[in-house]
Write a protein that holds these residues in place. Structure first.
Motif, PDB file in Angstrom:
ATOM      1  N   UNK A  73      51.415   0.171  13.055  1.00 32.76           N
ATOM      2  CA  UNK A  73      51.362   1.624  13.235  1.00 32.76           C
ATOM      3  C   UNK A  73      52.531   2.111  14.088  1.00 32.76           C
ATOM      4  N   UNK A  74      53.023   1.250  14.991  1.00 33.96           N
ATOM      5  CA  UNK A  74      54.103   1.717  15.865  1.00 33.96           C
ATOM      6  C   UNK A  74      55.426   1.884  15.121  1.00 33.96           C
ATOM      7  N   UNK A  75      55.519   1.321  13.917  1.00 30.45           N
ATOM      8  CA  UNK A  75      56.712   1.539  13.100  1.00 30.45           C
ATOM      9  C   UNK A  75      56.484   2.593  12.026  1.00 30.45           C
ATOM     10  N   UNK A  76      55.226   2.901  11.743  1.00 30.74           N
ATOM     11  CA  UNK A  76      54.925   3.834  10.644  1.00 30.74           C
ATOM     12  C   UNK A  76      54.495   5.216  11.122  1.00 30.74           C
ATOM     13  N   UNK A  77      53.630   5.264  12.129  1.00 32.13           N
ATOM     14  CA  UNK A  77      53.122   6.544  12.605  1.00 32.13           C
ATOM     15  C   UNK A  77      54.084   7.117  13.639  1.00 32.13           C
ATOM     16  N   UNK A  78      54.973   7.966  13.175  1.00 30.43           N
ATOM     17  CA  UNK A  78      55.973   8.555  14.062  1.00 30.43           C
ATOM     18  C   UNK A  78      55.467   9.883  14.621  1.00 30.43           C
ATOM     19  N   UNK A  79      56.370  10.634  15.225  1.00 27.97           N
ATOM     20  CA  UNK A  79      55.982  11.891  15.848  1.00 27.97           C
ATOM     21  C   UNK A  79      55.413  12.907  14.885  1.00 27.97           C
ATOM     22  N   UNK A  80      55.868  12.905  13.636  1.00 26.13           N
ATOM     23  CA  UNK A  80      55.360  13.868  12.662  1.00 26.13           C
ATOM     24  C   UNK A  80      53.916  13.587  12.277  1.00 26.13           C
ATOM     25  N   UNK A  85      46.954  16.702   9.735  1.00 20.13           N
ATOM     26  CA  UNK A  85      45.502  16.561   9.738  1.00 20.13           C
ATOM     27  C   UNK A  85      45.145  15.333   8.913  1.00 20.13           C
ATOM     28  N   UNK A  86      43.849  15.017   8.837  1.00 22.55           N
ATOM     29  CA  UNK A  86      43.447  13.781   8.169  1.00 22.55           C
ATOM     30  C   UNK A  86      43.769  13.791   6.679  1.00 22.55           C
ATOM     31  N   UNK A  87      43.709  14.961   6.044  1.00 21.40           N
ATOM     32  CA  UNK A  87      44.013  15.047   4.614  1.00 21.40           C
ATOM     33  C   UNK A  87      45.494  14.778   4.363  1.00 21.40           C
ATOM     34  N   UNK A  88      46.340  15.370   5.186  1.00 20.17           N
ATOM     35  CA  UNK A  88      47.788  15.171   5.039  1.00 20.17           C
ATOM     36  C   UNK A  88      48.179  13.726   5.312  1.00 20.17           C
ATOM     37  N   UNK A  89      47.552  13.126   6.325  1.00 16.67           N
ATOM     38  CA  UNK A  89      47.876  11.738   6.657  1.00 16.67           C
ATOM     39  C   UNK A  89      47.464  10.802   5.532  1.00 16.67           C
TER      40      UNK A  89
END
Length: 205
Positions: A73-80, A85-89
């Motif tokens: 997750x530390x390489x994939x989940x960035x600031x954006x 929201x959960x639907x967009x993610x």
């Protein structure tokens, strides 16, 4: 889709790891889901630990077990990602080819003092004469006991199907005195894998 099944914790090293200090205290599985060994693509690995170094270590360990299919997750989940929201993610993850996500969260660390008694030499014939009796028991009384601090880590592990957008497995484990984050992750993975096999959640090959 129920036919899109995941190979999330079919981890070969598990069978070689001792997980004797970790136990499952609670677990749940989706009765309509079974993991097969050849129908998965990409798994997001998330360790929710406050210490950044420990978080990355734990995620790296879990990714290693997934044989090239895991993404930290530390390489994939960035600031954006934080602004989604959960639907967009979920839409982003599906677009990027993820089938599943596995999370590990520290619930509690409990410390307790455990008394370790001194040496106690017990022999069947130590009452035979005074000298033997005295020397055996003197060692016992002259060797003081001591207290050690035992740490119990309570970890929650969740497994989500991104394709079906639902939780498919959850478990809470207790681990006593792990020797670092790597050992903690190893033992939890080992224990969970054995549990999933026993309950039929992972298909045996």
């Amino acid at each position: 889709m129920k036919n899109i099944l995941l190979k999330i914790l079919l981890l070969l090293p598990f069978l070689l790891i001792s997980c004797s200090s970790t136990t499952i205290i609670n677990s749940w599985r989706d009765p309509n889901t079974q993991i097969h060994s050849n129908q998965w693509n990409k798994v997001l690995v998330v360790a929710l630990l406050k210490n950044e170094t420990n978080r990355r270590k734990a995620e790296d360990e879990m990714v290693d077990y997934l044989h090239g299919k895991g993404v930290t997750s530390y390489t994939y989940l960035d600031g954006t990602s934080a602004n989604m929201d959960d639907v967009e993610l979920r839409k982003r993850m599906k677009t990027d080819g993820f089938n599943a996500a596995i999370t590990m969260r520290l619930i509690d660390v409990d410390k307790e003092n455990v008394y370790v008694p001194g040496q106690n030499y017990m022999y069947p014939n130590y009452y035979a004469n005074f000298g033997r009796y005295y020397h055996r028991n003197w060692i016992y009384y002259s060797t003081p006991g001591y207290y050690v601090v035992t740490k119990k880590f309570v970890i929650e592990t969740l497994l989500y199907s991104i394709d079906e957008d639902k939780l498919i497995w959850s478990g809470i484990t207790e681990t006593y005195n792990p020797e670092g984050v790597s050992k903690l992750t190893d033992e939890i993975a080992c224990t969970i894998h054995k549990k999933m096999i026993a309950e039929g959640f992972i298909e045996k090959e």
